[in-house]
Design an enzyme around this catalytic site. Structure first.
Site, PDB file in Angstrom:
ATOM      1  NE  ARG A  28      -9.456   3.879 -11.455  1.00 33.93           N
ATOM      2  CZ  ARG A  28      -9.894   3.485 -12.558  1.00 33.93           C
ATOM      3  NH1 ARG A  28     -10.758   2.354 -12.255  1.00 33.93           N
ATOM      4  NH2 ARG A  28     -10.130   4.021 -13.663  1.00 33.93           N
ATOM      5  N   GLY A  29      -7.128   6.229  -7.988  1.00 36.62           N
ATOM      6  CA  GLY A  29      -6.715   7.601  -7.925  1.00 36.62           C
ATOM      7  C   GLY A  29      -7.999   8.512  -8.266  1.00 36.62           C
ATOM      8  CD  GLU A  30     -11.157   7.063 -12.582  1.00 36.48           C
ATOM      9  OE1 GLU A  30     -12.516   6.686 -12.872  1.00 36.48           O
ATOM     10  OE2 GLU A  30     -10.193   7.389 -13.412  1.00 36.48           O
ATOM     11  CG  ASP A  31     -13.129   6.072  -7.360  1.00 35.65           C
ATOM     12  OD1 ASP A  31     -13.309   6.528  -8.479  1.00 35.65           O
ATOM     13  OD2 ASP A  31     -13.507   4.798  -7.350  1.00 35.65           O
ATOM     14  CB  THR A  32      -9.919   8.135  -2.842  1.00 37.09           C
ATOM     15  OG1 THR A  32      -9.210   7.341  -3.071  1.00 37.09           O
ATOM     16  CG2 THR A  32     -11.331   7.606  -2.671  1.00 37.09           C
ATOM     17  NE  ARG A  33      -3.483  10.191  -7.735  1.00 34.49           N
ATOM     18  CZ  ARG A  33      -2.488   9.511  -7.606  1.00 34.49           C
ATOM     19  NH1 ARG A  33      -1.723   9.985  -6.813  1.00 34.49           N
ATOM     20  NH2 ARG A  33      -2.594   8.128  -8.328  1.00 34.49           N
ATOM     21  N   GLY A  61       1.170   1.471 -18.494  1.00 30.64           N
ATOM     22  CA  GLY A  61       0.916   0.069 -18.827  1.00 30.64           C
ATOM     23  C   GLY A  61      -0.019  -0.865 -18.012  1.00 30.64           C
ATOM     24  CD  GLU A  95      -1.584  -1.008  -6.270  1.00 30.79           C
ATOM     25  OE1 GLU A  95      -0.865  -0.076  -7.008  1.00 30.79           O
ATOM     26  OE2 GLU A  95      -2.649  -0.549  -5.525  1.00 30.79           O
TER      27      GLU A  95
END
Length: 182
Positions: A28-33, A61, A95
């Protein structure tokens, strides 16, 4: 406390790779990117692994693009980084269902529980339970999709992986993952 346990006794090498990527990172990008996942990606690349990490422009989308499905299918190893908000992302859950399909065809799937208790994922409690309830409301006309996602979150319970908690140096934790992937 961190655990570096894995039942995967095999060693992986990019020289024996059969697809386009050695490793696919799901997160999840906002958590760990810009932290853990970014560091893990760099460490894998530094070791010579061709690693797929999503590009923000790819995610448009709710459906996974054909390009992303191809990247998942053509990866030898998938590393799933379960974080606090992972299950709120329909993208991440889609995914995950694809990884588990690919696992049946020999892809190695390695879960990482980043600052979340693995039992919350497996029992679908805490933020994972709340996320699934949110998806049930959103997709009430497509309960099959929600059930697939529930099963996908439950299945990693049978896989060995890593649990990262605050207080353990991320660098050392990442090196433990790299040692298994190598």
């Amino acid at each position: 406390m961190a655990a570096f346990s894995t039942d995967e006794g095999d060693s992986f090498s990019s020289s024996t790779h059969r697809g386009d990527y050695d490793v696919f990172l799901s997160f999840r990008g906002e958590d760990t990117r810009h932290g853990f996942t970014g560091y893990l990606y760099q460490a894998l690349c530094d070791k010579g692994f061709k690693t797929f990490i999503d590009n923000k422009d790819l995610q448009k989308g709710e459906e996974i693009s054909a390009e992303l499905i191809k990247a998942i299918k053509s990866s030898m190893i998938s590393i799933i980084i379960f974080s606090q908000n992972y299950a709120f992302s329909t993208w991440c859950l889609e995914e995950l269902t694809k990884f588990l399909e690919c696992k049946k065809n020999g892809q190695t799937v390695l879960p990482v529980y980043y600052k979340v208790d693995p039992s919350e994922v497996h029992k679908q409690e805490g933020s994972f339970g709340l996320a699934l309830t949110t998806h049930e409301k959103k997709f009430e006309n497509n309960i099959e999709k929600v059930l697939r996602r529930r099963v996908a979150l439950y299945e990693p319970a049978s896989l060995s992986g890593w649990h990262y908690e605050d207080g353990f140096p991320e660098y050392q934790f990442i090196q433990g993952i790299i040692r298994v992937v190598c």
